[in-house]
Design a protein around this motif. Sequence first.
Motif, mmCIF file in Angstrom:
data_model
loop_
_atom_site.group_PDB
_atom_site.id
_atom_site.type_symbol
_atom_site.label_atom_id
_atom_site.label_comp_id
_atom_site.label_asym_id
_atom_site.label_seq_id
_atom_site.Cartn_x
_atom_site.Cartn_y
_atom_site.Cartn_z
ATOM 1 N N ASN A 37 0.827 -1.196 0.000
ATOM 2 C CA ASN A 37 0.000 0.000 0.000
ATOM 3 C C ASN A 37 0.865 1.251 0.000
ATOM 4 O O ASN A 37 0.485 2.275 0.548
ATOM 5 C CB ASN A 37 -0.957 -0.013 1.202
ATOM 6 N N MET A 38 2.008 1.134 -0.625
ATOM 7 C CA MET A 38 2.920 2.256 -0.746
ATOM 8 C C MET A 38 3.321 2.379 -2.208
ATOM 9 O O MET A 38 3.343 1.401 -2.945
ATOM 10 C CB MET A 38 4.170 2.032 0.106
ATOM 11 N N VAL A 55 6.075 6.550 -0.769
ATOM 12 C CA VAL A 55 4.992 7.483 -0.484
ATOM 13 C C VAL A 55 3.721 6.679 -0.223
ATOM 14 O O VAL A 55 3.476 5.662 -0.887
ATOM 15 C CB VAL A 55 4.788 8.438 -1.692
ATOM 16 N N ARG A 56 2.912 7.141 0.710
ATOM 17 C CA ARG A 56 1.632 6.468 0.975
ATOM 18 C C ARG A 56 0.738 6.542 -0.264
ATOM 19 O O ARG A 56 0.715 7.564 -0.955
ATOM 20 C CB ARG A 56 0.891 7.132 2.143
ATOM 21 N N ASN A 57 0.030 5.473 -0.534
ATOM 22 C CA ASN A 57 -0.897 5.479 -1.672
ATOM 23 C C ASN A 57 -1.909 6.609 -1.560
ATOM 24 O O ASN A 57 -2.324 7.173 -2.571
ATOM 25 C CB ASN A 57 -1.623 4.141 -1.787
ATOM 26 N N ALA A 58 -2.289 6.944 -0.345
ATOM 27 C CA ALA A 58 -3.268 8.015 -0.150
ATOM 28 C C ALA A 58 -2.759 9.345 -0.710
ATOM 29 O O ALA A 58 -3.551 10.193 -1.099
ATOM 30 C CB ALA A 58 -3.593 8.167 1.337
ATOM 31 N N ASP A 59 -1.440 9.507 -0.776
ATOM 32 C CA ASP A 59 -0.868 10.753 -1.301
ATOM 33 C C ASP A 59 -0.658 10.699 -2.810
ATOM 34 O O ASP A 59 -0.107 11.630 -3.389
ATOM 35 C CB ASP A 59 0.467 11.048 -0.609
ATOM 36 N N VAL A 65 -8.239 6.269 -6.614
ATOM 37 C CA VAL A 65 -7.539 5.683 -7.764
ATOM 38 C C VAL A 65 -6.122 6.258 -7.818
ATOM 39 O O VAL A 65 -5.941 7.475 -7.915
ATOM 40 C CB VAL A 65 -8.279 5.977 -9.088
ATOM 41 N N GLU A 66 -5.128 5.366 -7.737
ATOM 42 C CA GLU A 66 -3.736 5.800 -7.770
ATOM 43 C C GLU A 66 -3.406 6.418 -9.118
ATOM 44 O O GLU A 66 -3.800 5.921 -10.166
ATOM 45 C CB GLU A 66 -2.814 4.613 -7.495
ATOM 46 N N PHE A 74 3.003 15.411 -5.650
ATOM 47 C CA PHE A 74 3.142 15.380 -4.194
ATOM 48 C C PHE A 74 4.616 15.414 -3.807
ATOM 49 O O PHE A 74 5.034 16.198 -2.943
ATOM 50 C CB PHE A 74 2.459 14.131 -3.619
ATOM 51 N N CYS A 75 5.429 14.580 -4.451
ATOM 52 C CA CYS A 75 6.866 14.534 -4.164
ATOM 53 C C CYS A 75 7.523 15.878 -4.489
ATOM 54 O O CYS A 75 8.349 16.373 -3.719
ATOM 55 C CB CYS A 75 7.536 13.415 -4.963
#
Length: 153
Positions: A37-38, A55-59, A65-66, A74-75
């Motif tokens: 999940n990363m 990075v967390r998938n949430a980010d 949806v990834e 984000f990065c």
Amino acid sequence: MWFCAMQERSAELAAQLQAQAATQSTLLQAAAHTRHNMAHFAELVNGIVARVIVVRNADTASNGVEDGAIGAAFCHNLLGGEWVQTSYNNNFRYNYAGVGFTFDTARDAFIAPQPFASWVLDEATCRWEAPVPMPSEGGPWAWDEGTESWTAV
């Protein structure tokens, strides 16, 4: 009396070991869940991977949806620089990025540094291959660039 005490102690130890095994199993499952999940992103400097972060998938997602572009943004917002998603499972971009790898935009692939001048890039896998296949028996083998052949080590 002594025998009963030993039986009780053995039962206590067995219960402790069973509890430890259950805890270890739970921790291993949580670690596997976390790893899957990363998302992984490679920072590019002039097309070369400088570092890879997790990075967390949430980010990296929109409406669950990834999306690699969201993760790259984000990065960038967090650390600056240019970021491209890489796959721990190698299910896209051919190879998991490593420091020193090149990101080939035309192939949309991470490519390791060429290990020897005589090795050629396999276009289907984006991996370097020796001009002579490594023997399947014997070995272990090491590549000898001077003779362009495999030698037993």
